[in-house]
Design a protein around this motif. Structure first.
Motif, mmCIF file in Angstrom:
data_model
loop_
_atom_site.group_PDB
_atom_site.id
_atom_site.type_symbol
_atom_site.label_atom_id
_atom_site.label_comp_id
_atom_site.label_asym_id
_atom_site.label_seq_id
_atom_site.Cartn_x
_atom_site.Cartn_y
_atom_site.Cartn_z
ATOM 1 N N SER A 1 0.809 -1.207 0.000
ATOM 2 C CA SER A 1 0.000 0.000 0.000
ATOM 3 C C SER A 1 0.851 1.268 0.000
ATOM 4 O O SER A 1 0.575 2.211 -0.745
ATOM 5 C CB SER A 1 -0.928 -0.013 1.222
ATOM 6 O OG SER A 1 -1.684 1.173 1.299
ATOM 7 N N HIS A 2 1.900 1.291 0.826
ATOM 8 C CA HIS A 2 2.678 2.526 0.904
ATOM 9 C C HIS A 2 3.523 2.740 -0.350
ATOM 10 O O HIS A 2 3.704 3.876 -0.803
ATOM 11 C CB HIS A 2 3.565 2.545 2.142
ATOM 12 C CG HIS A 2 3.971 3.935 2.539
ATOM 13 N ND1 HIS A 2 3.109 4.809 3.157
ATOM 14 C CD2 HIS A 2 5.120 4.620 2.340
ATOM 15 C CE1 HIS A 2 3.716 5.971 3.354
ATOM 16 N NE2 HIS A 2 4.933 5.882 2.863
ATOM 17 N N ARG B 1 1.408 4.396 -2.805
ATOM 18 C CA ARG B 1 1.315 5.843 -2.528
ATOM 19 C C ARG B 1 2.521 6.579 -3.128
ATOM 20 O O ARG B 1 2.367 7.600 -3.797
ATOM 21 C CB ARG B 1 1.248 6.051 -1.013
ATOM 22 C CG ARG B 1 1.111 7.524 -0.571
ATOM 23 C CD ARG B 1 0.933 7.590 0.950
ATOM 24 N NE ARG B 1 0.869 8.934 1.481
ATOM 25 C CZ ARG B 1 -0.244 9.663 1.576
ATOM 26 N NH1 ARG B 1 -1.387 9.151 1.158
ATOM 27 N NH2 ARG B 1 -0.218 10.881 2.091
ATOM 28 N N SER C 1 8.828 9.978 3.274
ATOM 29 C CA SER C 1 7.568 9.271 3.437
ATOM 30 C C SER C 1 7.790 7.984 4.226
ATOM 31 O O SER C 1 8.731 7.232 3.971
ATOM 32 C CB SER C 1 6.938 8.961 2.072
ATOM 33 O OG SER C 1 5.592 8.571 2.229
ATOM 34 N N ASP D 1 5.860 13.076 5.157
ATOM 35 C CA ASP D 1 4.597 12.445 4.783
ATOM 36 C C ASP D 1 4.409 11.157 5.580
ATOM 37 O O ASP D 1 5.304 10.314 5.636
ATOM 38 C CB ASP D 1 4.586 12.142 3.280
ATOM 39 C CG ASP D 1 3.364 11.355 2.868
ATOM 40 O OD1 ASP D 1 2.254 11.904 2.989
ATOM 41 O OD2 ASP D 1 3.516 10.196 2.436
ATOM 42 N N TYR D 2 3.239 11.016 6.169
ATOM 43 C CA TYR D 2 2.927 9.840 6.986
ATOM 44 C C TYR D 2 1.865 8.985 6.308
ATOM 45 O O TYR D 2 0.903 9.514 5.754
ATOM 46 C CB TYR D 2 2.367 10.267 8.342
ATOM 47 C CG TYR D 2 3.401 10.696 9.358
ATOM 48 C CD1 TYR D 2 3.792 9.836 10.370
ATOM 49 C CD2 TYR D 2 3.956 11.968 9.312
ATOM 50 C CE1 TYR D 2 4.717 10.230 11.329
ATOM 51 C CE2 TYR D 2 4.889 12.369 10.262
ATOM 52 C CZ TYR D 2 5.267 11.499 11.270
ATOM 53 O OH TYR D 2 6.178 11.890 12.210
ATOM 54 N N GLY D 3 2.046 7.657 6.397
ATOM 55 C CA GLY D 3 0.963 6.741 6.104
ATOM 56 C C GLY D 3 0.162 6.566 7.387
ATOM 57 O O GLY D 3 -0.863 7.181 7.592
ATOM 58 N N ASP D 4 0.700 5.758 8.300
ATOM 59 C CA ASP D 4 0.113 5.604 9.629
ATOM 60 C C ASP D 4 0.850 6.502 10.614
ATOM 61 O O ASP D 4 1.985 6.915 10.372
ATOM 62 C CB ASP D 4 0.224 4.143 10.090
ATOM 63 C CG ASP D 4 -0.626 3.216 9.236
ATOM 64 O OD1 ASP D 4 -1.653 3.679 8.705
ATOM 65 O OD2 ASP D 4 -0.262 2.028 9.116
ATOM 66 N N THR E 1 -2.814 11.111 6.523
ATOM 67 C CA THR E 1 -3.839 10.579 5.620
ATOM 68 C C THR E 1 -5.268 10.786 6.104
ATOM 69 O O THR E 1 -6.203 10.593 5.323
ATOM 70 C CB THR E 1 -3.621 9.068 5.375
ATOM 71 O OG1 THR E 1 -3.624 8.400 6.630
ATOM 72 C CG2 THR E 1 -2.290 8.823 4.670
ATOM 73 N N MET F 1 -5.155 8.645 0.928
ATOM 74 C CA MET F 1 -4.855 7.734 -0.172
ATOM 75 C C MET F 1 -5.811 8.050 -1.321
ATOM 76 O O MET F 1 -6.736 8.866 -1.180
ATOM 77 C CB MET F 1 -5.002 6.293 0.281
ATOM 78 C CG MET F 1 -4.056 5.897 1.408
ATOM 79 S SD MET F 1 -2.318 5.847 0.891
ATOM 80 C CE MET F 1 -2.262 4.203 0.145
ATOM 81 N N GLN G 1 -7.110 5.523 11.677
ATOM 82 C CA GLN G 1 -6.645 5.063 10.378
ATOM 83 C C GLN G 1 -7.811 4.605 9.496
ATOM 84 O O GLN G 1 -8.812 4.094 9.991
ATOM 85 C CB GLN G 1 -5.649 3.909 10.556
ATOM 86 C CG GLN G 1 -4.406 4.302 11.327
ATOM 87 C CD GLN G 1 -3.792 3.118 12.055
ATOM 88 O OE1 GLN G 1 -4.394 2.543 12.955
ATOM 89 N NE2 GLN G 1 -2.589 2.753 11.669
ATOM 90 N N GLY H 1 -6.205 1.737 3.364
ATOM 91 C CA GLY H 1 -5.878 2.346 2.074
ATOM 92 C C GLY H 1 -6.668 1.765 0.920
ATOM 93 O O GLY H 1 -6.952 2.449 -0.067
#
Length: 416
Positions: free
Chosen positions: A17-18, A21, A132, A156-159, A194, A218, A327, A330
């Motif tokens: 997933s990341h 992105r 990221s 930049d953050y995902g989680d 996100t 996302m 969260q 995604g």
């Protein structure tokens, strides 16, 4: 032409997933006129979950500087592995995860900085640095480069990092990682997250100035879904789930118990529930012990392109929500982009549900199912009884990667 250095480990052809992105960050920023260089790790024969389809449509003029990931990763990935199946053994966290802070890729940091400052592999000093995560080591590498070159930094953050609900830090690890994250936050010009809930979390835990936090969710790419018409099987009603089912984030036990009870009562004989990804052996053993092998099928992990096409070949997509409101899975946006109806099994009760808000805004056809066995059984019986379904979905264009990254580009341009 503005120039950006992207610092990230989860970069194509790494899958997941990341990495998806990052692929669209690269693709869309390049189309908006950014000159891009990417600092990441080398790929070895045994690097897991390689997804070459993610390299499609990345412009050839994007420069990748792939550096040594560290001795432990090199040793683990030096030899070719068998292709990933649908089953993975449930493992306890290894010593690397327990000892290396903030993550196992901290051993990448020395070689990354050596290649940047000593070997001078970066062609030209960037105007902006975009890091990221995950892994969070990416932020630390970018922070050092940013301080040395006096270049604006976008983290930049995902989680979330320290306050990730599925992996809460404790004791000395919490203290060290909170200090590291505080340094990244203090020295970043912009922090992108996100979800709005994550933004609120960082304002609360770190007292971050709200204008410094930007929400870049996302997205989906319309070109991932070339199938204009959904298939309708005459033999069975097909349900599909993609990704992981980890109990610390999303628990599907009630769903399987509902399947078992309905199946034992003679229902769901013409339904097929498919799962694509890598799943713990405990889960597969549970399905077998319940006698559900006739209506459940586990597929091996698929690359991004094949998986996106598969989303369009079933009748319904199953979405198991996270057990927290911080969260959003995604996959939610790819599900929306596929235009396939969605059955959303929420794990939240009595609190704000961001996934429900997104699905409602998307205009997609979906069912929200409360996390109890009777509600799950009720919706499955309803969908089983439908002889046909006219799909009039049209995905919300605001959720495309093109629009997501256009906003990111405007944020970075404001820092020049």
């Amino acid at each position: 032409m503005p120039r950006v250095l992207i610092v990230a480990q989860a970069v194509p052809p790494n899958g997941g997933s990341h990495a998806t992105r990052i692929k669209y960050f690269i693709k869309e920023l390049a189309e908006l006129g950014w000159e891009i260089e990417v600092l990441t790790t080398k790929i070895y024969p045994g690097t897991p979950l390689i997804d070459n389809s993610l390299l499609d449509s990345i412009p050839i003029n994007v420069s990748f500087v792939r550096t040594f990931p560290g001795p432990l990763h090199f040793y683990a990935y030096r030899k070719k592995r068998s292709l990933p199946g649908a089953v993975k053994a449930k493992k306890k966290p290894g010593f690397k995860k327990k000892l290396l802070i903030p993550d196992t890729y901290i051993e990448w940091l020395p070689s990354a900085l050596f290649d940047v400052f000593i070997k001078k592999k970066i062609k030209k000093k960037p105007d902006i640095i975009l890091s990221s995560a995950v892994p969070y080591t990416s932020h630390l590498i970018a922070l050092i480069i940013s301080k040395k070159w006096k270049t604006p930094l976008v983290a930049d953050y995902g989680d979330p990092w320290v306050y990730d609900p599925g992996n809460l830090r404790k004791g000395i690890r919490y203290s060290i990682e909170r200090l590291l994250e505080s340094m990244v936050i203090a020295n970043s010009n912009i922090i992108s997250v996100t979800t709005d809930s994550t933004k609120d979390l960082y304002i609360d835990k770190y007292n971050v100035e709200p204008t410094k936090l930007k929400v870049i969710p996302m997205g989906y790419d319309p070109n991932d879904f070339p199938i204009s018409k959904h298939y309708k099987s005459n033999e069975s009603i097909r349900f599909l789930y993609t990704g992981r089912l980890e109990p610390e984030s999303r628990d599907a036990n009630l769903f399987f118990l509902a399947l078992k009870r309905l199946y034992e009562r003679g229902h769901l004989k013409y339904c097929l529930f498919e799962f694509i990804g890598m799943f713990n052996k405990d889960l597969l053993d549970m399905v077998e012990s319940m006698g559900l092998n006739d209506i459940i099928k586990f597929h091996p992990w698929m690359d991004h392109k094949a998986c996106m096409e598969y989303l369009c070949k079933v009748d319904y997509l199953m979405l198991f929500g996270n057990n927290n409101s911080i969260q959003v899975p995604g996959k939610t946006f790819n599900y929306i982009g596929s235009n396939t109806p969605i059955v959303y099994f929420t794990n939240l009760s009595g609190e704000r549900d961001p996934v429900d808000e997104i699905l409602n805004e998307s205009g997609t056809i979906y069912w929200k199912v409360e996390n109890n066995q009777s509600s799950i059984e009720e919706v499955l019986l309803e969908l089983e009884s439908r002889s046909s379904f006219e799909n009039s979905n049209k995905a919300n264009q605001l959720f495309t990667w093109e629009n997501r990254v256009k906003e990111l580009s405007e944020i970075m341009t404001s820092l020049l």
